[in-house]
Write an enzyme that holds these catalytic residues in place. Structure first.
Site, PDB file in Angstrom:
ATOM      1  N   GLU A  37       0.786  -1.238   0.000  1.00  0.00           N
ATOM      2  CA  GLU A  37       0.000   0.000   0.000  1.00  0.00           C
ATOM      3  C   GLU A  37       0.816   1.286   0.000  1.00  0.00           C
ATOM      4  O   GLU A  37       0.655   2.142   0.889  1.00  0.00           O
ATOM      5  CB  GLU A  37      -0.986   0.007   1.187  1.00  0.00           C
ATOM      6  CG  GLU A  37      -2.027  -1.080   1.069  1.00  0.00           C
ATOM      7  CD  GLU A  37      -3.198  -0.927   2.070  1.00  0.00           C
ATOM      8  OE1 GLU A  37      -3.097  -0.080   2.973  1.00  0.00           O
ATOM      9  OE2 GLU A  37      -4.203  -1.646   1.913  1.00  0.00           O
ATOM     10  N   GLU A  58      -6.036  -8.139  -0.097  1.00  0.00           N
ATOM     11  CA  GLU A  58      -6.739  -7.798   1.132  1.00  0.00           C
ATOM     12  C   GLU A  58      -8.183  -7.471   0.807  1.00  0.00           C
ATOM     13  O   GLU A  58      -8.458  -6.733  -0.145  1.00  0.00           O
ATOM     14  CB  GLU A  58      -6.102  -6.570   1.829  1.00  0.00           C
ATOM     15  CG  GLU A  58      -4.699  -6.813   2.355  1.00  0.00           C
ATOM     16  CD  GLU A  58      -4.159  -5.637   3.179  1.00  0.00           C
ATOM     17  OE1 GLU A  58      -4.953  -4.772   3.599  1.00  0.00           O
ATOM     18  OE2 GLU A  58      -2.935  -5.599   3.390  1.00  0.00           O
TER      19      GLU A  58
END
Ligand SMILES: *[C@@H]1O[C@H](CO)[C@@H](O)[C@H](O)[C@H]1NC(C)=O
Ligand SMILES: *[C@@H]1O[C@H](CO)[C@@H](O)[C@H](O)[C@H]1NC(C)=O
Ligand SMILES: *[C@@H]1O[C@H](CO)[C@@H](O)[C@H](O)[C@H]1NC(C)=O
Ligand SMILES: *[C@@H]1O[C@H](CO)[C@@H](O)[C@H](O)[C@H]1NC(C)=O
Ligand SMILES: *[C@@H]1O[C@H](CO)[C@@H](O)[C@H](O)[C@H]1NC(C)=O
Ligand SMILES: *[C@@H]1O[C@H](CO)[C@@H](O)[C@H](O)[C@H]1NC(C)=O
Ligand SMILES: *[C@@H]1O[C@H](CO)[C@@H](O)[C@H](O)[C@H]1NC(C)=O
Ligand SMILES: *[C@@H]1O[C@H](CO)[C@@H](O)[C@H](O)[C@H]1NC(C)=O
Ligand SMILES: *[C@@H]1O[C@H](CO)[C@@H](O)[C@H](O)[C@H]1NC(C)=O
Ligand SMILES: *[C@@H]1O[C@H](CO)[C@@H](O)[C@H](O)[C@H]1NC(C)=O
Length: 456
Positions: free
Chosen positions: A212, A319
């Protein structure tokens, strides 16, 4: 003779009605079965979140009042105390039993987030290391149980996103200091050298370069791509095969179509690069959306992940969860509500889970989609929207996700679930799920049987 004929007719009727309703147990083919046919094996995994890199919301019991990330936790405790506190956490939060439970749930892979400080920590940084033997242990357990592992560099020096999940809340300084980049490359080199050794078999299927990354004026897309190129060069210098997984930086898998981090290196130019995209409805601006909009968005991303011939790289949804924000009528991740197991909520969870399940895995093997990792296996209080094992225990996550017969919702031709299917979670959490249809089909069946016996 007539009875046999009658039964045959009835049985076909029974089958065709169940087929229409998507009752997979009675079918030998069809959509529900077809999606298991990827030759690589579809990745169905969970993250081992909050273990080797802690996050306060996952394990509040580990945290003091003043610290909100691992950096500050250790700063406050001092290295010695922090090490003993974290040691007992590493020892206990995941054990072999968890890996066995993961296996038993039909999952075949784990994604393991870890911070750079497991390999390289400076005296001036409060972090402590000692995670590495647990990472090795985890890979060995996975290997014994036939699970694969994706190692995910979740925290880089300086922080790549300024969030708690990187270990340090605040600035995103990763790219503003070349020493941060060099240290990160060394950590990735260490992972590659370590886990491509024969002793681990082929358990580690990939290394994710950076979780991320949050882009800005001082950390641009061009900067990120430079980093991906450098990191790929380092990894390919050690091993030509291991999959290199690159987070999409929230730009979506389409943006990365035909991307090649090593365009000038012919032997490595062909592949074993994968994209990781995270799909959440928990955070701004996608939180608190009405359920039908969420399901439409899930179906939209499903279509992208199934687009063939458009250069989209093999893509994992690394995720996702069942959290949708905090509106009064949706679900809540707050601890006060941890005992709210309402039937309505579990019915929605099941629909939302199966919608995402169908969306994030391929239904034919030429699609970019290669599978998924749920976030996360467990939390301290097993928050309903984030803890996979709680979903299993309460029946809103199917007991064996590799077995399409355990799913409740039928799949439409477009690859999305039929969200109009009338499914209601059982009244009591943990009891076996029910589709309504078999009950009345059985009713008709018994009724017809009695008609037949009446006729003869
Ligand atoms: C963020 O960076 C700025 C400028 O380098 C610095 O003044 C500030 O203290 C940093 N903030 C944190 C939380 O580290
Ligand atoms: C870059 O980071 C290193 C530690 O990794 C630190 O020693 C150094 O002072 C930093 N340089 C700048 C210019 O911030
Ligand atoms: C990677 O780093 C760990 C932790 O420092 C160390 O124990 C291990 O030997 C290193 N592995 C390699 C291949 O360098
Ligand atoms: C990708 O990895 C596989 C083994 O996992 C290997 O057989 C193949 O040659 C690799 N492909 C490339 C282009 O490196
Ligand atoms: C590939 O080579 C071209 C031409 O020499 C160069 O401009 C480019 O920066 C190189 N790309 C990478 C990622 O090294
Ligand atoms: C590895 O990469 C290849 C090609 O990029 C992809 O087809 C395959 O599914 C990946 N395997 C895993 C386990 O990620
Ligand atoms: C889904 O995709 C379609 C086509 O691109 C678009 O028109 C629609 O707005 C999307 N739905 C949602 C809820 O974003
Ligand atoms: C929640 O549900 C109640 C009753 O159905 C309704 O009156 C209320 O407007 C809903 N609130 C939101 C934020 O959707
Ligand atoms: C799949 O699930 C069905 C329904 O629960 C069960 O009857 C069947 O034995 C399972 N198949 C496997 C291979 O576990
Ligand atoms: C769904 O099934 C339940 C239980 O059989 C029934 O009470 C309800 O009316 C059905 N709803 C619809 C929309 O068919």
């Amino acid at each position: 003779m007539w009875i046999q004929f009658g039964l045959l007719v009835l049985f076909s009727l029974f089958n065709s009605v169940s087929a229409r309703l998507g009752s997979a147990p009675f079918l030998s083919g069809g959509n529900l079965v077809k999606r298991d046919s990827n030759p690589y094996g579809v990745i169905r995994g969970v993250n081992l979140g909050g273990w080797l890199l802690t996050e306060e919301w996952i394990t509040p019991s580990l945290y003091t009042d003043d610290a909100a990330d691992e950096w500050h936790l250790c700063e406050e405790l001092g290295k010695k105390k922090c090490l003993s506190s974290l040691e007992s956490h590493w020892k206990s939060f995941f054990t072999r039993d968890d890996f066995e439970d993961i296996k038993a749930a039909g999952l075949n892979s784990v994604r393991i987030p870890i911070g750079y400080w497991a390999v390289d920590v400076l005296e001036t940084e409060p972090y402590v290391s000692g995670q590495y033997p647990y990472l090795i242990q985890a890979v060995n357990w996975a290997s014994e149980l036939g699970l694969s592992v994706l190692i995910d560099l979740h925290g880089a020096p300086g922080s790549q996103n300024g969030q708690d999940n990187s270990g340090l809340i605040g600035n995103t300084s990763f790219y503003s200091n070349t020493s941060n980049i060099d240290r990160t490359l060394n950590v990735l080199k260490n992972f590659t050298e370590e886990f491509t050794q024969d002793i681990y078999g082929d358990t580690v299927i990939g290394i994710e370069l950076l979780n991320e990354p949050r882009l800005s004026d001082t950390f641009t897309m061009a900067n990120l791509k430079d980093f991906y190129s450098e990191a790929s060069e380092v990894i390919r210098g050690v091993n030509g095969n291991i999959n290199i997984t690159m987070h999409d930086a929230f730009w979506g898998p389409q943006y990365w179509a035909n991307y090649n981090p090593l365009p000038n290196t012919t032997e490595a130019s062909t592949g074993n690069y994968t994209i990781d995209t995270h799909q959440y409805y928990a955070f701004e601006p996608l939180n608190n959306l009405p359920h039908d909009i969420i399901l439409e968005k899930v179906c939209n991303i499903s279509k992208i992940l199934k687009l063939t011939n458009q250069g989209i790289l093999p893509t994992i949804v690394g995720e996702w969860s069942l959290e949708t924000g905090h509106s009064p009528n949706s679900t809540s991740s707050s601890l006060q509500n941890k005992n709210d197991n309402s039937q309505e909520k579990r019915t929605w969870f099941r629909l939302f889970f199966e919608s995402q399940l169908a969306a994030y895995q391929p239904n034919s093997n030429d699609q970019p989609s290669i599978g998924w990792y749920y976030w996360t296996w467990k939390t301290d209080y097993d928050i309903d929207t984030w803890s996979y094992r709680r979903g299993l225990a309460q029946g809103y996550i199917p007991s064996d996700v590799s077995n399409s017969s355990t799913l409740a919702f039928p799949i439409l031709d477009n690859g999305c679930v039929d969200s109009t299917f009338n499914y209601t979670a059982p009244r009591n959490p943990g009891s076996k799920g029910s589709r309504h249809s078999p009950d009345w089909i059985l009713g008709i069946f018994v009724f017809c049987l009695s008609l037949i016996s009446f006729a003869i």
